[in-house]
Design a protein around this motif. Structure first.
Motif, PDB file in Angstrom:
ATOM      1  N   LEU A   1      47.423  35.974  31.651  1.00 62.51           N
ATOM      2  CA  LEU A   1      46.154  35.205  32.388  1.00 62.51           C
ATOM      3  C   LEU A   1      45.663  34.215  31.247  1.00 62.51           C
ATOM      4  O   LEU A   1      45.789  34.800  29.772  1.00 62.51           O
ATOM      5  CB  LEU A   1      45.005  36.264  32.621  1.00 62.51           C
ATOM      6  N   SER A   2      45.101  33.369  31.653  1.00 59.47           N
ATOM      7  CA  SER A   2      44.432  32.342  30.530  1.00 59.47           C
ATOM      8  C   SER A   2      43.075  32.753  30.043  1.00 59.47           C
ATOM      9  O   SER A   2      42.606  32.473  29.132  1.00 59.47           O
ATOM     10  CB  SER A   2      44.389  30.977  31.339  1.00 59.47           C
ATOM     11  N   VAL A   3      42.108  33.744  31.193  1.00 61.86           N
ATOM     12  CA  VAL A   3      41.089  34.076  30.691  1.00 61.86           C
ATOM     13  C   VAL A   3      40.987  35.671  30.750  1.00 61.86           C
ATOM     14  O   VAL A   3      41.485  36.306  31.731  1.00 61.86           O
ATOM     15  CB  VAL A   3      40.143  33.642  31.841  1.00 61.86           C
ATOM     16  N   CYS A   4      40.901  36.264  29.539  1.00 60.26           N
ATOM     17  CA  CYS A   4      40.896  37.673  29.299  1.00 60.26           C
ATOM     18  C   CYS A   4      39.466  38.138  28.853  1.00 60.26           C
ATOM     19  O   CYS A   4      39.091  37.980  27.842  1.00 60.26           O
ATOM     20  CB  CYS A   4      41.959  38.094  28.358  1.00 60.26           C
ATOM     21  N   GLU A   5      38.851  38.866  29.845  1.00 61.13           N
ATOM     22  CA  GLU A   5      37.428  39.485  29.422  1.00 61.13           C
ATOM     23  C   GLU A   5      37.730  40.749  29.105  1.00 61.13           C
ATOM     24  O   GLU A   5      38.387  41.675  29.810  1.00 61.13           O
ATOM     25  CB  GLU A   5      36.559  39.239  30.739  1.00 61.13           C
ATOM     26  N   HIS A   6      36.915  41.335  28.066  1.00 60.95           N
ATOM     27  CA  HIS A   6      36.781  42.497  27.615  1.00 60.95           C
ATOM     28  C   HIS A   6      35.387  43.080  27.500  1.00 60.95           C
ATOM     29  O   HIS A   6      34.766  42.513  26.767  1.00 60.95           O
ATOM     30  CB  HIS A   6      37.594  42.727  26.352  1.00 60.95           C
ATOM     31  N   ARG A   7      34.970  43.962  28.298  1.00 55.03           N
ATOM     32  CA  ARG A   7      33.572  44.511  28.311  1.00 55.03           C
ATOM     33  C   ARG A   7      33.760  45.821  27.604  1.00 55.03           C
ATOM     34  O   ARG A   7      34.332  46.514  27.896  1.00 55.03           O
ATOM     35  CB  ARG A   7      33.054  44.692  29.668  1.00 55.03           C
TER      36      ARG A   7
END
Length: 758
Positions: free
Chosen positions: A717-723
């Motif tokens: 993926l081009s956008v990798c979000e980590h919460r």
């Protein structure tokens, strides 16, 4: 054993649901809206009247989803949709590069089913709206499969039904058909002869069996193929989804006459198949059979609801940037004759703008109902503007916009109209950019919250070695190259050869509008005397750029000359050709055959992977287009500049470090990588060469103050979000790039969420 005695009557069960946001419609727009709102903390109910999600992109209709990238057939470079719509496209190529529509159904259902805070109701049709004082209070739906009525209460409602079921039942103002020319001076206003609405289509799949297959047509099949003026365009080699022009119904009520339209389309499809199989004109169709025929029509147009702004033709052609721009489009203005397949007109009339255009927030809510959000193909737009904004990937972007907006309205106690005020709209624009949802010509402010950035190395290309492959200049070819404000164009070296001495003209061209990739202004030109055998030639243009922009180094077509190629790839640099993509244009130049209020210009198109090429080049001095400051400039992809950081090829352990002078309390972080934003990534049927683009970072590790924080393998993926379940407090974040998908890795930035809800 249960025995139920006779009674006077019985009633189906009733369920009540309470949520923050009700999203009606499970196409790509509705799904993106529901996912965005749920990810931003709202309790969401998504109601879909079909057994699967995806709308026209689902296995029930099987049309490929596309958007601003327009099959890579216009001048919108790096324009593929970002955010959740981009995630869906990238995930589909990863799981389903062959384009199986059933697998695409599965992907969408998986996304919805695993999303916390999201309740999915399939097979549920909404039929009643309870409105009070200009607001919707609740809606009622019925699921004929489980024989259950639902009453759903919410504070906000999103209509993504395509036909505007919520808006219609709530009494909101809407339009049908096309505006007249004198209302908004839209010169593409179609008039009565061409017709005021787009029709429906039904698609089909074929396959070869290896043995003769006979076909006996049904009684209702069209028996006179000449009733279709374009019937001579039929072939046995096209799949049924290529025959999008088997369309009808634009003269009818495209909502209430849908069943009539469906039967006429079945008549057309089976008549076409009878012609292909039994006319004797297609002997190679002997072993063909129909594998699948759509049971519901793919609908293009019905109701369009009125917001506080009516998007029109001039917004698209002039590429107007609205103060409240929250989304964008880039498909052509694509209008079809209302008589569809029975029309003597071409199947469509398409005109492109010179680049992407923006869509204002004021077009995405009802002016009549305080808490009704609009998305997908029922937004506030004229028939002409709708001809571009209606395509599914654009609709998906609009879905994420309203989902994020609903969360902001909830958090800040705003109405959609209040959110549209100039002092409020940056809340939405910045939230979208922060989540990777690209908006042309806008940037995220302070993405890393003031962090200083350092890197292990920086790639500065000076020479791209020749591979031994040569490309004849059979068509005009150009190098698309970024240059910063105040910088001079470097000397560029090319390897050329010719069968006999030839002259080659090379033009330096730029786009008049910043951010476009249409070379509509010649700055300078140079002649090269190509003597014959392989030799290096230098291009020297005394040019200093006054702005950040992409330049075109355009070589005229001269088939007797060949240019040497390289195996190397440069992110944010590409070769384009003045060529034709027959899916979206008829010529290598957009030409208007009348006064339609559009521009005429050349198309400059890349080639699809694996057929992309890049010349063997030298740059003196070396290019500096991948510096570490790109990591904090707030850009999400190449636009005016490459905007990414790339490590030196000799750097075996590329790292980036973000450092704060004081400890930073972080709730979430989002990394932005490259996954070839120029690749259209159509969802079904088309097929793709690889499951992840070569420059994408596939394996990475994050460290907090030197201690391991997380590691990701097989990223695609081009956008990798980590919460983080609990905020972390750090002074230093380090990214270790451990692997890419085969080419130089690219990182665009790290977006930090701190001191607020993620």
């Amino acid at each position: 054993m249960h025995i139920y005695p006779q009674t006077d009557s019985r009633h189906f069960p009733h369920n009540e649901i309470h949520c923050d946001l009700l999203v009606a419609g499970g196409g790509l727009a509705g799904l993106c809206a529901a996912l965005a709102a749920a990810r931003d903390g709202l309790k969401v109910t998504l109601v879909q009247d079909r057994p699967v999600l995806g709308g026209n992109a689902s296995s029930e209709v099987r049309l490929w989803a596309n958007g601003a990238s327009s099959h890579m057939g216009n001048n919108n470079r790096w324009a593929r949709e970002g955010g959740i719509m981009g995630e869906i496209l990238e995930e589909n190529v990863w799981r389903n590069k062959e384009g199986n529509p059933v697998i695409f159904d599965l992907l969408l259902l998986d996304l919805a089913q695993r999303q916390s805070g999201l309740t999915l109701l399939l097979n549920t049709a909404l039929f009643e709206v309870d409105s009070q004082d200009g607001r919707i209070a609740s809606v009622r739906g019925f699921n004929a499969i489980n024989e259950t009525f639902y009453q759903i209460h919410a504070s906000q409602f999103c209509d993504a039904t395509g036909d505007g079921v919520l808006g219609y039942l709530a009494g909101a103002e809407y339009r049908l058909g096309a505006e007249e020319l004198d209302e908004l001076d839209e010169k593409m206003a179609p008039g009565e002869h061409f017709g005021h609405q787009l029709g429906h289509s039904i698609y089909f799949y074929t396959k070869r069996t290896g043995q003769p297959v006979r076909f006996i047509p049904p009684s209702f099949a069209l028996d006179d193929i000449t009733a279709i003026p374009r019937y001579k365009r039929l072939t046995s080699t096209l799949n049924g989804c290529d025959l999008w022009w088997l369309e009808w119904g634009g003269r009818l009520d495209t909502v209430h006459d849908s069943e009539t339209i469906k039967w006429e389309l079945w008549k057309i499809v089976w008549g076409v198949w009878d012609h292909i199989k039994n006319s004797g004109e297609f002997p190679d169709a002997d072993d063909l059979t129909i594998e699948w025929v759509g049971t519901i029509p793919g609908k293009r147009e019905s109701r369009r609801f009125m917001g506080d702004y009516l998007l029109c033709q001039q917004d698209i052609i002039e590429q107007r940037d609205h103060y409240d721009a929250v989304a964008y489009g880039g498909w052509s203005i694509d209008l079809h004759p209302a008589d569809g397949v029975y029309s003597s007109h071409d199947g469509c009339r398409q005109f492109h703008s010179k680049g992407t255009y923006t869509i204002p927030w004021r077009s995405l809510y009802s002016k009549s109902i305080d808490n009704l959000l609009l998305t997908g193909r029922l937004i506030s737009a004229t028939h002409v503007a709708f001809g571009s904004a209606r395509v599914m990937c654009t609709c998906g972007v609009l879905g994420e916009v309203v989902g994020r907006a609903a969360a902001l309205c909830h958090q800040h106690r705003l109405t959609p109209r209040q959110l549209a005020q100039p002092q409020q709209i940056p809340l939405l624009q910045q939230r979208l950019l922060h989540s990777g949802c690209y908006i042309p010509r806008q940037r995220l402010e302070d993405p890393a919250l003031g962090a200083a950035v350092s890197v292990s190395s920086e790639y500065q290309p000076g020479q791209l070695a020749a591979s031994g492959e040569w490309q004849p200049l059979n068509e005009r070819m150009a190098l698309l190259l970024p240059l910063r404000a105040g910088e001079s164009l470097p000397e560029i070296g090319l390897l050329l050869r010719a069968t006999r001495p030839q002259r080659l003209r090379v033009r330096l061209m730029e786009s008049v509008r910043t951010g476009n990739y249409t070379p509509d202004c010649e700055v300078a030109s140079q002649w090269l005397e190509v003597s014959g055998p392989e030799q290096r030639y230098s291009l020297v243009f005394p040019y200093r750029s006054e702005r950040d922009q992409y330049l075109f180094i355009a070589l005229e077509d001269e088939p007797q000359i060949e240019i040497a190629l390289t195996d190397q790839q440069l992110p944010g640099v590409m070769t384009v050709f003045n060529s034709l993509n027959p899916r979206v244009a008829k010529h290598t130049r957009q030409v208007a055959d009348g006064d339609y209020g559009v521009d005429e210009f050349d198309f400059w198109l890349p080639r699809r992977r694996p057929h992309q090429i890049l010349p063997a080049l030298t740059f003196t001095p070396a290019l500096r287009c991948y510096p570490p400051e790109n990591l904090v400039n707030g850009a999400l992809r190449p636009e005016q500049q490459s905007n990414g950081w790339v490590p030196d090829p000799q750097d075996l352990h590329p790292t980036i470090e973000w450092r704060w002078p004081q400890p930073c309390r972080i709730d979430a972080m989002t990394l932005l990588f490259d996954n070839d934003f120029d690749n259209a990534m159509e969802t079904v049927q088309m097929g793709h060469h690889c499951v992840v683009s070569p420059h994408c970072v596939t394996h990475y590790r994050l460290l907090a103050d030197g201690e391991p924080l997380l590691e990701v393998t097989e990223n695609h993926l081009s956008v990798c979000e980590h919460r983080f379940a609990q905020p972390i407090e750090v002074s230093r974040i380090t990214l270790e790039v451990l692997a890419s998908a085969g080419a130089l890795p690219v990182v665009y930035g790290l977006h930090i969420t701190a001191g607020m809800e993620a």
